[in-house]
Design an enzyme around this catalytic site. Structure first.
Site, short mmCIF file in Angstrom:
data_model
loop_
_atom_site.label_atom_id
_atom_site.label_comp_id
_atom_site.label_asym_id
_atom_site.label_seq_id
_atom_site.Cartn_x
_atom_site.Cartn_y
_atom_site.Cartn_z
N ASP A 130 0.91 -1.19 0.13
CA ASP A 130 0.06 -0.05 -0.10
C ASP A 130 1.06 1.18 0.03
OD1 ASP A 130 -2.30 -1.57 0.25
OD2 ASP A 130 -2.53 -1.09 2.24
N ARG A 178 -1.33 -0.90 -8.40
CA ARG A 178 -2.58 -0.26 -8.06
C ARG A 178 -2.52 1.01 -8.27
NH1 ARG A 178 -3.58 -0.92 -1.94
NH2 ARG A 178 -4.15 -2.98 -2.48
N THR A 220 -11.00 2.11 -7.25
CA THR A 220 -11.99 3.41 -7.00
C THR A 220 -13.25 2.79 -6.91
OG1 THR A 220 -12.74 5.34 -8.11
CG2 THR A 220 -12.36 3.50 -9.63
N HIS A 221 -14.16 3.58 -6.04
CA HIS A 221 -15.63 3.24 -5.93
C HIS A 221 -16.22 4.47 -7.13
CE1 HIS A 221 -13.80 2.43 -2.05
NE2 HIS A 221 -14.57 1.52 -2.38
N ARG A 283 -11.43 6.59 6.05
CA ARG A 283 -12.39 6.35 5.13
C ARG A 283 -13.54 7.62 5.18
NH1 ARG A 283 -8.88 3.26 4.03
NH2 ARG A 283 -8.59 5.04 2.90
P1 FDA Z 1 -14.26 9.37 -4.44
O1 FDA Z 1 -14.34 9.15 -2.90
O2 FDA Z 1 -13.30 10.45 -5.06
O3 FDA Z 1 -15.66 9.48 -4.99
C1 FDA Z 1 -16.02 9.89 -6.32
C2 FDA Z 1 -17.47 9.58 -6.51
O4 FDA Z 1 -17.92 8.11 -6.50
C3 FDA Z 1 -18.25 10.25 -5.39
O5 FDA Z 1 -18.63 11.50 -5.92
C4 FDA Z 1 -19.71 9.47 -5.51
O6 FDA Z 1 -20.45 9.55 -6.68
C5 FDA Z 1 -19.10 7.78 -5.99
N1 FDA Z 1 -18.77 7.29 -4.65
C6 FDA Z 1 -17.66 7.04 -3.91
N2 FDA Z 1 -17.77 6.36 -2.70
C7 FDA Z 1 -19.20 5.96 -2.82
C8 FDA Z 1 -19.94 5.13 -1.90
N3 FDA Z 1 -19.35 4.66 -0.76
N4 FDA Z 1 -21.23 4.81 -2.19
C9 FDA Z 1 -21.86 5.66 -3.36
N5 FDA Z 1 -20.99 6.30 -4.12
C10 FDA Z 1 -19.79 6.44 -3.96
N6 FDA Z 1 -4.95 5.40 -0.86
C11 FDA Z 1 -3.87 5.48 -0.65
O7 FDA Z 1 -3.45 6.86 -0.66
N7 FDA Z 1 -2.83 4.59 -0.79
C12 FDA Z 1 -3.43 3.41 -0.70
O8 FDA Z 1 -2.61 2.02 -0.97
C13 FDA Z 1 -4.57 2.92 -1.01
N8 FDA Z 1 -5.16 1.64 -1.30
C14 FDA Z 1 -6.48 1.54 -1.78
C15 FDA Z 1 -6.93 0.47 -2.07
C16 FDA Z 1 -8.34 0.17 -2.67
C17 FDA Z 1 -8.88 -1.31 -2.85
C18 FDA Z 1 -9.32 1.34 -2.59
C19 FDA Z 1 -10.53 1.23 -3.20
C20 FDA Z 1 -8.85 2.53 -2.13
C21 FDA Z 1 -7.66 2.54 -1.92
N9 FDA Z 1 -7.03 3.84 -1.55
C22 FDA Z 1 -5.72 4.19 -1.34
C23 FDA Z 1 -7.88 5.18 -1.21
C24 FDA Z 1 -8.19 5.93 -2.26
O9 FDA Z 1 -6.75 6.94 -2.84
C25 FDA Z 1 -9.16 6.99 -2.65
O10 FDA Z 1 -9.00 7.87 -1.36
C26 FDA Z 1 -10.49 6.44 -2.17
O11 FDA Z 1 -10.71 5.18 -2.97
C27 FDA Z 1 -11.38 7.30 -2.60
O12 FDA Z 1 -11.51 7.56 -3.82
P2 FDA Z 1 -12.59 7.06 -4.82
O13 FDA Z 1 -11.90 7.22 -6.22
O14 FDA Z 1 -12.82 5.77 -4.37
O15 FDA Z 1 -13.81 7.76 -4.96
#
Ligand code: FDA
Length: 301
Positions: A130, A178, A220-221, A283
């Site tokens: 990570d 990743r 990503t989510h 989170r």
């Molecule tokens: P983000 O939070 O930017 O959301 C974008 C949009 O997606 C939102 O506006 C919404 O529409 C939708 N959305 C997001 N979450 C939702 C939910 N729960 N329900 C409904 N809609 C939702 N970071 C790091 O610094 N080091 C690491 O090693 C890792 N490892 C890691 C592993 C895995 C498997 C994941 C998924 C994430 C990480 N991260 C991480 C965290 C990553 O850097 C990041 O901070 C989070 O994933 C949040 O960004 P997202 O791209 O997921 O969506």
């Protein structure tokens, strides 16, 4: 931004952390953490596998203060890898180098990693490092480059909020990476501050890594990113075995199952262990709406 800073502050606050950990993973944390033991983690992995989802497990525990703790953490990783092989689950390991002594002694961290990677190799398994905050980026990449000479079953995570992400992607060409937006609070000197800029750079590094012919784990989510990646792969004839999606345990579970049912590899990141507090606070910092987990957790007591 203020809410994000509050949760990031709480993530590092020892007083609150100690109080919270005394009560155990309540306040909703239990819906995003697979219990405290290796057995519980394996049971969760098995259930996710039954739904067509691959898994990576992470034993929570970010800070170690001495050599013995770092060695204990490495032993725990070895035991976890052995347990995966015994349980026959589709599961690999994620870990943080600070757990293995990166801040104490780089050689110790390296030898811990070698022991873990040897075990993973015996079981034909893979270990993901990570990525932590910016101060650990260079030391992490140094350890990784050293390990890369002897092992092909190790990868790391690259954070798209960093200006230098593209260069790091190029330096690590060929490696299973990743790709993520990035979870920490980094200053404007090194990181994009606006969500749009992070999004643009994220898509940029994903495409670059895929076009390099390298394996990409898109973690990503964000449904927009996921849709763009699917389309990009299709348009560029990138085979589905050259990339996977990853999401955290307990988040967007319907979407996880949907992606798997479409024939994409979907891996769930499953944290476990009793050092859950910092993980849970980060989170909440990313997405304060996750506070509903906390409220649900409280109501279910
Ligand atoms: P983000 O939070 O930017 O959301 C974008 C949009 O997606 C939102 O506006 C919404 O529409 C939708 N959305 C997001 N979450 C939702 C939910 N729960 N329900 C409904 N809609 C939702 N970071 C790091 O610094 N080091 C690491 O090693 C890792 N490892 C890691 C592993 C895995 C498997 C994941 C998924 C994430 C990480 N991260 C991480 C965290 C990553 O850097 C990041 O901070 C989070 O994933 C949040 O960004 P997202 O791209 O997921 O969506």
């Amino acid at each position: 931004m203020i809410t994000r800073n509050i949760f990031l502050f709480l993530a590092q606050n020892d007083f609150v952390k100690n109080r919270a950990e005394k009560w155990g993973p309540k306040f909703g944390a239990k819906s995003v953490i697979a219990g405290e033991t290796i057995d519980e983690a394996m049971e969760t992995a098995r259930k996710l596998n039954e739904k067509g989802l691959s898994v990576t497990v992470d034993h929570l525990g970010e800070f170690v203060y001495n050599k013995d703790e770092a060695i204990d953490a490495a032993d725990y990783c070895v035991r976890t890898l052995n347990a995966m092989a015994e349980a026959g689950v589709d599961c690999n390991l994620s870990l943080k180098l600070t757990q293995l002594g990166l801040d104490i002694d780089k050689e110790l961290c390296l030898s811990n990693m070698r022991m873990i990677l040897d075990t993973a190799k015996e079981h034909s398994n893979f270990v993901r490092i990570d990525m932590e905050d910016y101060s650990h980026l260079d030391p992490t990449l140094e350890v990784l480059q050293e390990l890369r000479r002897d092992y092909d079953n190790v990868g790391t995570a690259i954070q798209a909020y960093l200006f230098r992400a593209e260069k790091d992607i190029d330096d690590l060409k060929g490696m299973n990476l990743r790709l993520i937006k990035g979870a920490y609070n980094e200053p404007p000197e090194v990181a994009y501050q606006k969500a749009d800029d992070v999004y643009r750079n994220y898509m940029n590094i994903i495409k670059r890594h895929m076009l390099n012919g390298s394996y990409a784990a898109v973690a990503t989510h964000d449904h927009n990113i996921i849709a763009e990646v699917k389309q990009f792969a299709e348009e560029n004839n990138i085979s589905r075995d050259q990339f996977e999606f990853q999401m955290l345990y307990g988040f967007r579970t319907d979407m996880q199952e949907q992606i798997a049912s479409e024939g994409y590899k979907m891996r769930v990141y499953v944290p476990f262990g009793n050092d859950w507090y910092g993980y849970f606070m980060r989170r909440l910092a990313e997405r304060p709406q996750n506070i509903t987990f906390a409220v649900r957790g409280l109501l279910s007591k």
